[in-house]
Write an enzyme that holds these catalytic residues in place. Structure first.
Site, PDB file in Angstrom:
ATOM      1  N   ASP A  31       0.846  -1.191   0.000  1.00 23.78           N
ATOM      2  CA  ASP A  31       0.000   0.000   0.000  1.00 23.78           C
ATOM      3  C   ASP A  31       0.891   1.254   0.000  1.00 23.78           C
ATOM      4  O   ASP A  31       1.874   1.333   0.746  1.00 23.78           O
ATOM      5  CB  ASP A  31      -0.914  -0.005   1.236  1.00 23.78           C
ATOM      6  N   HIS A  47     -11.215  -6.959 -13.232  1.00 24.34           N
ATOM      7  CA  HIS A  47     -11.809  -5.767 -12.625  1.00 24.34           C
ATOM      8  C   HIS A  47     -13.165  -6.112 -12.031  1.00 24.34           C
ATOM      9  O   HIS A  47     -14.176  -6.184 -12.746  1.00 24.34           O
ATOM     10  CB  HIS A  47     -11.943  -4.639 -13.651  1.00 24.34           C
ATOM     11  N   HIS A 102     -11.930  -1.088  -7.106  1.00 24.74           N
ATOM     12  CA  HIS A 102     -11.484  -2.384  -7.642  1.00 24.74           C
ATOM     13  C   HIS A 102     -11.243  -3.244  -6.403  1.00 24.74           C
ATOM     14  O   HIS A 102     -10.402  -2.885  -5.563  1.00 24.74           O
ATOM     15  CB  HIS A 102     -10.212  -2.187  -8.489  1.00 24.74           C
ATOM     16  N   HIS A 104     -10.248  -5.338  -3.334  1.00 20.91           N
ATOM     17  CA  HIS A 104      -8.917  -5.645  -2.793  1.00 20.91           C
ATOM     18  C   HIS A 104      -9.029  -6.029  -1.336  1.00 20.91           C
ATOM     19  O   HIS A 104      -9.896  -5.530  -0.619  1.00 20.91           O
ATOM     20  CB  HIS A 104      -7.955  -4.463  -2.966  1.00 20.91           C
ATOM     21  N   HIS A 106      -6.979  -5.814   2.122  1.00 20.63           N
ATOM     22  CA  HIS A 106      -5.843  -5.255   2.855  1.00 20.63           C
ATOM     23  C   HIS A 106      -5.296  -6.336   3.785  1.00 20.63           C
ATOM     24  O   HIS A 106      -6.066  -6.974   4.513  1.00 20.63           O
ATOM     25  CB  HIS A 106      -6.279  -4.083   3.745  1.00 20.63           C
TER      26      HIS A 106
HETATM   27  P1  5GP Z   1      -9.762   1.384   0.173  1.00 22.35           P
HETATM   28  O1  5GP Z   1     -10.072   2.592   1.001  1.00 22.35           O
HETATM   29  O2  5GP Z   1     -10.314   1.493  -1.224  1.00 22.35           O
HETATM   30  O3  5GP Z   1     -10.117   0.081   0.845  1.00 22.35           O
HETATM   31  O4  5GP Z   1      -8.190   1.324   0.094  1.00 22.35           O
HETATM   32  C1  5GP Z   1      -7.450   1.772  -0.993  1.00 22.35           C
HETATM   33  C2  5GP Z   1      -5.991   1.691  -0.613  1.00 22.35           C
HETATM   34  O5  5GP Z   1      -5.227   1.794  -1.783  1.00 22.35           O
HETATM   35  C3  5GP Z   1      -5.533   2.790   0.355  1.00 22.35           C
HETATM   36  O6  5GP Z   1      -5.008   2.208   1.541  1.00 22.35           O
HETATM   37  C4  5GP Z   1      -4.485   3.551  -0.456  1.00 22.35           C
HETATM   38  O7  5GP Z   1      -3.396   3.953   0.325  1.00 22.35           O
HETATM   39  C5  5GP Z   1      -4.079   2.535  -1.516  1.00 22.35           C
HETATM   40  N1  5GP Z   1      -3.688   3.124  -2.798  1.00 22.35           N
HETATM   41  C6  5GP Z   1      -4.380   4.072  -3.492  1.00 22.35           C
HETATM   42  N2  5GP Z   1      -3.737   4.364  -4.637  1.00 22.35           N
HETATM   43  C7  5GP Z   1      -2.628   3.574  -4.667  1.00 22.35           C
HETATM   44  C8  5GP Z   1      -1.574   3.426  -5.615  1.00 22.35           C
HETATM   45  O8  5GP Z   1      -1.523   4.078  -6.665  1.00 22.35           O
HETATM   46  N3  5GP Z   1      -0.601   2.532  -5.327  1.00 22.35           N
HETATM   47  C9  5GP Z   1      -0.628   1.790  -4.170  1.00 22.35           C
HETATM   48  N4  5GP Z   1       0.391   0.929  -3.977  1.00 22.35           N
HETATM   49  N5  5GP Z   1      -1.614   1.904  -3.263  1.00 22.35           N
HETATM   50  C10 5GP Z   1      -2.600   2.789  -3.501  1.00 22.35           C
HETATM   51 ZN    ZN Z   2      -9.724  -2.257 -11.976  1.00 19.16          ZN
END
Ligand code: 5GP
Ligand code: ZN
Length: 122
Positions: A31, A47, A102, A104, A106
């Site tokens: 992240d 996707h 998309h 994911h 964590h």
């Molecule tokens: P969400 O809030 O959608 O569950 O988490 C998205 C995560 O993606 C966040 O923790 C953010 O830091 C990470 N993230 C967003 N853009 C990028 C990117 O371009 N590269 C990487 N490695 N992580 C990203």
């Molecule tokens: Zn995607």
């Protein structure tokens, strides 16, 4: 695949990421804004917007991805056993605090206390 999706761009290699694992189903990378000493994202190559778009027909690939998590966690420094471990979070939709559309997982680990965000959007 989605043209403008940032995680699809990482899957396609169009933007850089610190990739620690990939197979036919998924790519795993660090992240960019870690909420824990170890913070990885497990991203399916297809996707899929969120867990809200998943159903029984997705059980096989989703299960394979989920079953990879313990080895990915330990290979990347999460301590084993009840004294170690890790947190897995799947934010889904706006009310779930999802920012990237998309799907994911964590994976967060490392010794506590964790500085900054205890979990994304928490
Ligand atoms: P969400 O809030 O959608 O569950 O988490 C998205 C995560 O993606 C966040 O923790 C953010 O830091 C990470 N993230 C967003 N853009 C990028 C990117 O371009 N590269 C990487 N490695 N992580 C990203
Ligand atoms: Zn995607």
């Amino acid at each position: 695949m989605s043209d403008q999706c940032i995680f699809c761009k990482i899957v396609r290699g169009e933007i850089p990421a610190d990739i620690v694992f990939k197979d036919d189903d998924c790519v795993v990378f660090r992240d960019i804004n870690p909420a824990a000493p170890i913070h990885l994202l497990v991203v399916p190559k297809n996707h899929v917007v969120s867990l809200q778009d998943v159903g029984p027909a997705d059980g096989e690939w989703l299960g394979r991805m989920m079953a990879l998590i313990p080895k990915i966690a330990s290979d990347n420094g999460c301590d084993p056993g009840p004294q170690g471990g890790f947190r897995v979070v799947i934010n889904s939709g706006a009310h779930g605090g999802q920012e990237v559309g998309h799907l994911h997982f964590h994976i967060m680990g490392g010794p506590r206390p964790w500085a900054g965000r205890a979990a994304p959007n928490a």
